[in-house]
Design a protein around this motif. Structure first.
Motif, short mmCIF file in Angstrom:
data_model
loop_
_atom_site.label_atom_id
_atom_site.label_comp_id
_atom_site.label_asym_id
_atom_site.label_seq_id
_atom_site.Cartn_x
_atom_site.Cartn_y
_atom_site.Cartn_z
N VAL A 29 40.78 31.55 42.13
CA VAL A 29 39.68 32.08 41.32
C VAL A 29 40.10 32.13 39.86
CG1 VAL A 29 38.26 34.12 40.91
CG2 VAL A 29 38.79 33.42 43.23
N VAL A 30 39.18 31.77 38.98
CA VAL A 30 39.42 31.86 37.54
C VAL A 30 38.89 33.22 37.09
CG1 VAL A 30 38.92 30.86 35.30
CG2 VAL A 30 39.20 29.37 37.28
N PHE A 31 39.75 34.04 36.55
CA PHE A 31 39.36 35.37 36.10
C PHE A 31 39.03 35.34 34.62
CE2 PHE A 31 41.75 36.33 39.95
CZ PHE A 31 40.90 37.23 40.54
N PRO A 32 38.14 36.18 34.12
CA PRO A 32 37.33 37.20 34.79
C PRO A 32 36.23 36.56 35.62
CG PRO A 32 36.77 37.14 32.48
CD PRO A 32 37.91 36.19 32.67
N SER A 33 35.96 37.16 36.77
CA SER A 33 34.97 36.63 37.70
C SER A 33 33.96 37.72 38.02
CB SER A 33 35.68 36.19 38.98
OG SER A 33 34.76 35.95 40.00
N GLU A 34 32.66 37.35 38.03
CA GLU A 34 31.59 38.31 38.33
C GLU A 34 31.76 38.85 39.75
OE1 GLU A 34 28.68 39.36 36.72
OE2 GLU A 34 29.41 38.51 34.83
N GLU A 35 32.02 37.96 40.68
CA GLU A 35 32.09 38.36 42.08
C GLU A 35 33.25 39.32 42.34
OE1 GLU A 35 33.12 36.29 46.34
OE2 GLU A 35 32.25 35.05 44.76
N HIS A 36 34.40 39.08 41.69
CA HIS A 36 35.57 39.92 41.93
C HIS A 36 35.59 41.16 41.06
CE1 HIS A 36 36.60 36.31 44.02
NE2 HIS A 36 37.74 36.80 44.44
N SER A 37 34.67 41.27 40.12
CA SER A 37 34.62 42.45 39.26
C SER A 37 33.82 43.57 39.90
CB SER A 37 34.01 42.10 37.91
OG SER A 37 34.80 41.14 37.26
N LYS A 38 33.01 43.25 40.90
CA LYS A 38 32.19 44.27 41.56
C LYS A 38 33.07 45.15 42.44
CE LYS A 38 28.26 41.16 41.79
NZ LYS A 38 27.46 40.32 42.68
N PRO A 39 32.76 46.45 42.50
CA PRO A 39 33.52 47.31 43.41
C PRO A 39 33.21 46.95 44.86
CG PRO A 39 31.79 48.55 42.31
CD PRO A 39 31.79 47.19 41.71
N LEU A 40 34.19 47.12 45.74
CA LEU A 40 34.02 46.77 47.14
C LEU A 40 33.04 47.70 47.85
CD1 LEU A 40 37.70 45.94 48.09
CD2 LEU A 40 35.85 44.35 47.63
N PHE A 41 33.16 48.99 47.62
CA PHE A 41 32.31 49.97 48.26
C PHE A 41 31.53 50.70 47.18
CE2 PHE A 41 36.17 49.58 50.84
CZ PHE A 41 35.60 49.07 51.99
N VAL A 42 30.20 50.55 47.22
CA VAL A 42 29.37 51.25 46.25
C VAL A 42 28.79 52.46 46.96
CG1 VAL A 42 27.37 51.08 44.75
CG2 VAL A 42 28.81 49.08 45.12
#
Length: 187
Positions: free
Chosen positions: A146-159
């Protein structure tokens, strides 16, 4: 498990003054050359002292060099490091070149690399055969690409809902239940 670890020197791992983060700091602080003036076993050490010791001292101003003649004793190189460890190398029947190589090895390493039984702050009666857990143990290997910063990986896992959102939801459920009760009473 064997008991051979009982005979190893034990201690906590020591980092050599964070070398590599700033400028390099040589870890060898003192070297002592012990030799006999008459013994044939000390010939290589005497040749090194006569021909190359002054050049070594000029090239390495951070290392203090001591020369200690001893009668009828085996020649020895003793290195003392910044982390407090000492290393002894028996130089019996070494040539001048071998003494130079061993001294260069002592100069470039950060202490004796002998076996050390590592001590820990914790103990368990049943150690894991799978190895220690790390934060990357259960991560998907796809994250390596993955190339960071990434939208998908920036989201928290548990909202998790906030307390206000939970109260509004409870209020609306209650409102719906009250409306159903009123309809049933009207019938």
């Amino acid at each position: 498990m064997s008991n051979s670890h009982l005979f190893l020197k034990s201690g906590f791992p020591k980092a050599p003054l964070q070398n590599g983060l700033g400028r390099y700091i040589g870890q060898l602080k003192r070297v002592t050359l012990k030799f006999c003036k008459e013994s044939g076993a000390s010939r290589g050490m005497r040749d090194f002292i006569e021909r190359e010791l002054v050049d070594f001292a000029k090239e390495n101003p951070g290392v203090v060099v001591y020369v200690k003649p001893r009668r009828h004793r085996t020649p020895v190189l003793v290195g003392e490091y910044l982390n407090g460890t000492r290393e002894w190398i028996n130089c019996r029947n070494f040539t001048k070149e071998e003494v130079t190589k061993w001294l260069e090895l002592m100069r470039t390493q950060s202490g004796p690399s002998g076996a050390l039984r590592l001590r820990k702050m914790w103990h368990t009666d049943v150690p894991s055969i799978q190895g220690p857990w790390t934060p990357f143990t259960l991560k998907s290997p796809e994250t390596n690409l993955v190339v960071f910063p990434s939208e998908e990986h920036s989201k928290p896992l548990f909202v998790e809902k906030s307390a206000t959102e939970k109260l509004i939801e409870l209020f609306q459920k209650q409102k719906l239940e009250d409306g159903d009760l009123d309809k049933n009473r009207a019938k």
